[in-house]
Design an enzyme around this catalytic site. Structure first.
Site, PDB file in Angstrom:
ATOM      1  N   GLN A   1       0.851  -1.188   0.000  1.00  0.00           N
ATOM      2  CA  GLN A   1       0.000   0.000   0.000  1.00  0.00           C
ATOM      3  C   GLN A   1       0.889   1.240   0.000  1.00  0.00           C
ATOM      4  O   GLN A   1       1.842   1.339   0.766  1.00  0.00           O
ATOM      5  CB  GLN A   1      -0.886  -0.003   1.249  1.00  0.00           C
ATOM      6  CG  GLN A   1      -1.306   1.360   1.772  1.00  0.00           C
ATOM      7  CD  GLN A   1      -2.293   2.064   0.859  1.00  0.00           C
ATOM      8  OE1 GLN A   1      -3.109   1.424   0.204  1.00  0.00           O
ATOM      9  NE2 GLN A   1      -2.244   3.385   0.820  1.00  0.00           N
ATOM     10  N   THR A   2       0.577   2.204  -0.879  1.00  0.00           N
ATOM     11  CA  THR A   2       1.349   3.441  -0.883  1.00  0.00           C
ATOM     12  C   THR A   2       0.509   4.589  -1.428  1.00  0.00           C
ATOM     13  O   THR A   2      -0.444   4.374  -2.181  1.00  0.00           O
ATOM     14  CB  THR A   2       2.639   3.288  -1.723  1.00  0.00           C
ATOM     15  OG1 THR A   2       3.396   4.494  -1.654  1.00  0.00           O
ATOM     16  CG2 THR A   2       2.322   2.970  -3.176  1.00  0.00           C
ATOM     17  N   ARG A   3       0.871   5.791  -1.033  1.00  0.00           N
ATOM     18  CA  ARG A   3       0.263   7.007  -1.580  1.00  0.00           C
ATOM     19  C   ARG A   3       1.343   7.948  -2.094  1.00  0.00           C
ATOM     20  O   ARG A   3       1.071   9.101  -2.415  1.00  0.00           O
ATOM     21  CB  ARG A   3      -0.586   7.719  -0.509  1.00  0.00           C
ATOM     22  CG  ARG A   3       0.215   8.179   0.704  1.00  0.00           C
ATOM     23  CD  ARG A   3      -0.654   8.904   1.731  1.00  0.00           C
ATOM     24  NE  ARG A   3       0.114   9.279   2.912  1.00  0.00           N
ATOM     25  CZ  ARG A   3       0.835  10.386   3.023  1.00  0.00           C
ATOM     26  NH1 ARG A   3       0.881  11.239   2.020  1.00  0.00           N
ATOM     27  NH2 ARG A   3       1.504  10.645   4.132  1.00  0.00           N
TER      28      ARG A   3
ATOM     29  N   HIS B   1      11.979   1.806  -1.246  1.00  0.00           N
ATOM     30  CA  HIS B   1      10.724   1.071  -1.364  1.00  0.00           C
ATOM     31  C   HIS B   1      10.903  -0.193  -2.204  1.00  0.00           C
ATOM     32  O   HIS B   1      10.326  -1.244  -1.896  1.00  0.00           O
ATOM     33  CB  HIS B   1       9.652   1.952  -2.007  1.00  0.00           C
ATOM     34  CG  HIS B   1       9.392   3.230  -1.277  1.00  0.00           C
ATOM     35  ND1 HIS B   1       9.925   4.434  -1.686  1.00  0.00           N
ATOM     36  CD2 HIS B   1       8.685   3.496  -0.155  1.00  0.00           C
ATOM     37  CE1 HIS B   1       9.544   5.390  -0.855  1.00  0.00           C
ATOM     38  NE2 HIS B   1       8.782   4.846   0.083  1.00  0.00           N
TER      39      HIS B   1
ATOM     40  N   HIS C   1      10.770   4.794  -4.407  1.00  0.00           N
ATOM     41  CA  HIS C   1      12.184   5.006  -4.711  1.00  0.00           C
ATOM     42  C   HIS C   1      12.975   3.734  -4.394  1.00  0.00           C
ATOM     43  O   HIS C   1      12.405   2.672  -4.169  1.00  0.00           O
ATOM     44  CB  HIS C   1      12.700   6.212  -3.930  1.00  0.00           C
ATOM     45  CG  HIS C   1      11.906   7.459  -4.190  1.00  0.00           C
ATOM     46  ND1 HIS C   1      11.878   8.083  -5.420  1.00  0.00           N
ATOM     47  CD2 HIS C   1      11.065   8.180  -3.389  1.00  0.00           C
ATOM     48  CE1 HIS C   1      11.086   9.141  -5.370  1.00  0.00           C
ATOM     49  NE2 HIS C   1      10.571   9.214  -4.151  1.00  0.00           N
TER      50      HIS C   1
ATOM     51  N   MET D   1      13.715   1.844   5.835  1.00  0.00           N
ATOM     52  CA  MET D   1      14.946   1.448   5.155  1.00  0.00           C
ATOM     53  C   MET D   1      15.879   2.657   5.056  1.00  0.00           C
ATOM     54  O   MET D   1      15.458   3.769   4.729  1.00  0.00           O
ATOM     55  CB  MET D   1      14.629   0.933   3.755  1.00  0.00           C
ATOM     56  CG  MET D   1      13.665  -0.237   3.713  1.00  0.00           C
ATOM     57  SD  MET D   1      14.324  -1.767   4.410  1.00  0.00           S
ATOM     58  CE  MET D   1      15.484  -2.236   3.132  1.00  0.00           C
TER      59      MET D   1
ATOM     60  N   GLY E   1       4.512  -0.987   7.243  1.00  0.00           N
ATOM     61  CA  GLY E   1       5.762  -0.329   7.565  1.00  0.00           C
ATOM     62  C   GLY E   1       5.640   0.638   8.717  1.00  0.00           C
ATOM     63  O   GLY E   1       4.703   0.596   9.511  1.00  0.00           O
ATOM     64  N   ARG E   2       6.592   1.527   8.763  1.00  0.00           N
ATOM     65  CA  ARG E   2       6.656   2.525   9.832  1.00  0.00           C
ATOM     66  C   ARG E   2       5.529   3.544   9.665  1.00  0.00           C
ATOM     67  O   ARG E   2       5.354   4.104   8.594  1.00  0.00           O
ATOM     68  CB  ARG E   2       8.017   3.216   9.797  1.00  0.00           C
ATOM     69  CG  ARG E   2       8.292   4.153  10.946  1.00  0.00           C
ATOM     70  CD  ARG E   2       9.680   4.759  10.819  1.00  0.00           C
ATOM     71  NE  ARG E   2      10.025   5.557  11.974  1.00  0.00           N
ATOM     72  CZ  ARG E   2       9.646   6.813  12.175  1.00  0.00           C
ATOM     73  NH1 ARG E   2       8.867   7.397  11.271  1.00  0.00           N
ATOM     74  NH2 ARG E   2      10.014   7.475  13.250  1.00  0.00           N
ATOM     75  N   ASP E   3       4.744   3.783  10.708  1.00  0.00           N
ATOM     76  CA  ASP E   3       3.656   4.767  10.715  1.00  0.00           C
ATOM     77  C   ASP E   3       2.715   4.566   9.530  1.00  0.00           C
ATOM     78  O   ASP E   3       2.418   5.509   8.796  1.00  0.00           O
ATOM     79  CB  ASP E   3       4.225   6.187  10.722  1.00  0.00           C
ATOM     80  CG  ASP E   3       3.190   7.229  11.124  1.00  0.00           C
ATOM     81  OD1 ASP E   3       2.217   6.863  11.812  1.00  0.00           O
ATOM     82  OD2 ASP E   3       3.345   8.412  10.749  1.00  0.00           O
ATOM     83  N   HIS E   4       2.237   3.360   9.358  1.00  0.00           N
ATOM     84  CA  HIS E   4       1.359   3.028   8.235  1.00  0.00           C
ATOM     85  C   HIS E   4       0.105   3.900   8.260  1.00  0.00           C
ATOM     86  O   HIS E   4      -0.622   3.952   9.247  1.00  0.00           O
ATOM     87  CB  HIS E   4       0.951   1.549   8.342  1.00  0.00           C
ATOM     88  CG  HIS E   4       0.162   1.051   7.171  1.00  0.00           C
ATOM     89  ND1 HIS E   4       0.690   0.223   6.214  1.00  0.00           N
ATOM     90  CD2 HIS E   4      -1.129   1.264   6.811  1.00  0.00           C
ATOM     91  CE1 HIS E   4      -0.239  -0.054   5.320  1.00  0.00           C
ATOM     92  NE2 HIS E   4      -1.352   0.573   5.661  1.00  0.00           N
ATOM     93  N   ALA E   5      -0.138   4.624   7.168  1.00  0.00           N
ATOM     94  CA  ALA E   5      -1.326   5.482   6.996  1.00  0.00           C
ATOM     95  C   ALA E   5      -1.442   6.545   8.084  1.00  0.00           C
ATOM     96  O   ALA E   5      -2.542   7.031   8.367  1.00  0.00           O
ATOM     97  CB  ALA E   5      -2.604   4.643   6.944  1.00  0.00           C
TER      98      ALA E   5
END
Length: 245
Positions: free
Chosen positions: A29-31, A38, A35, A165, A123-127
């Protein structure tokens, strides 16, 4: 619709994945544009789960200031060639971001299960919405992972947790921040710094992102010296607007 070949209903995507023989599918999931960090994270997640990868970005309303999805989709398409052939695919999710942190991570898992996925990268702080009015993070960095873990069996989805990362300059590789050897120098570029570099026309290093992604970003976000300007002349008839223009 734009990008019609990438817009799949849950039933259509499930059928496509079954036809391809993908039994285990890790969803990402991404907004934001993706790079090198990712790409490395998603590759590791797929390998860890013994699965294929579905890049499944939200292309509805997102946080103000985010890169518009037309640009992001072209960036994702440019990035797909960096994965092993047949191991990753892209589909668009017409979903608005709520920036709801842990509860939204749960929702994202249910949505991806409906689309035929078996795993979700959290991941870290998702959404997360970022920082509050006092400059403190609204949610803890791994609150979403903790909530997901408590309901993993009920959701019927397996979480693939990841930390942020970072780039090891001396070794030219990315690793999760909890795997950085003692004393090693790390590099990272924030979203704010990236926007600043684009606006000022400054270099964006190859260790941070792929040249094809940079080209797409520069095409839509040229430096200020290459952007146009609009001037409005107002006044009564005969006041000289046309002459001045």
């Amino acid at each position: 619709y734009d990008f019609p070949s990438l817009r799949k209903t849950p039933a259509e995507l499930r059928a496509d994945l079954e036809k391809a023989g993908w039994q285990k599918v890790v969803a990402f999931q991404t907004r934001n544009p993706m790079h090198r960090a990712h790409q490395e994270l998603t590759m590791r997640a797929a390998q860890q789960a013994g699965a294929n990868l579905l890049v499944h970005p939200s292309v509805g309303m997102t946080k103000p200031g985010d890169v518009e999805y037309y640009v992001r989709v072209r960036c994702y398409q440019a990035l797909l060639s960096k994965y092993p052939a047949g191991k990753a695919r892209l589909a668009l999710l017409p979903l608005a971001m709520r920036m709801g942190g842990p509860r939204e991570a749960m929702w994202h898992a249910i949505i991806r299960r409906n689309h035929g996925c078996s795993h979700l990268i959290v991941g870290r702080d998702h959404a997360g919405p970022g920082k509050d009015e006092n400059g403190k993070p609204f949610y803890g960095p791994y609150d979403a992972q903790e909530l997901f873990r408590r309901h993993e069996e009920e959701l019927g989805m397996t979480m693939v947790p990841f930390q942020m990362m970072v780039y090891l300059e001396d070794e030219d590789r990315y690793v999760p921040e909890d795997e950085v050897p003692a004393g090693k120098k790390t590099l990272n570029i924030s979203g704010t710094e990236l926007r600043s570099r684009l606006s000022d026309g400054n270099d964006i290093p190859a260790w941070f992102t792929f040249p094809a992604v940079v080209d797409e970003l520069r095409r839509s976000y040229p430096p200020r010296i290459r952007q146009g300007v609009t001037i409005f002349f107002t006044g009564l008839s005969g006041s000289g607007k046309s002459t001045i223009a």
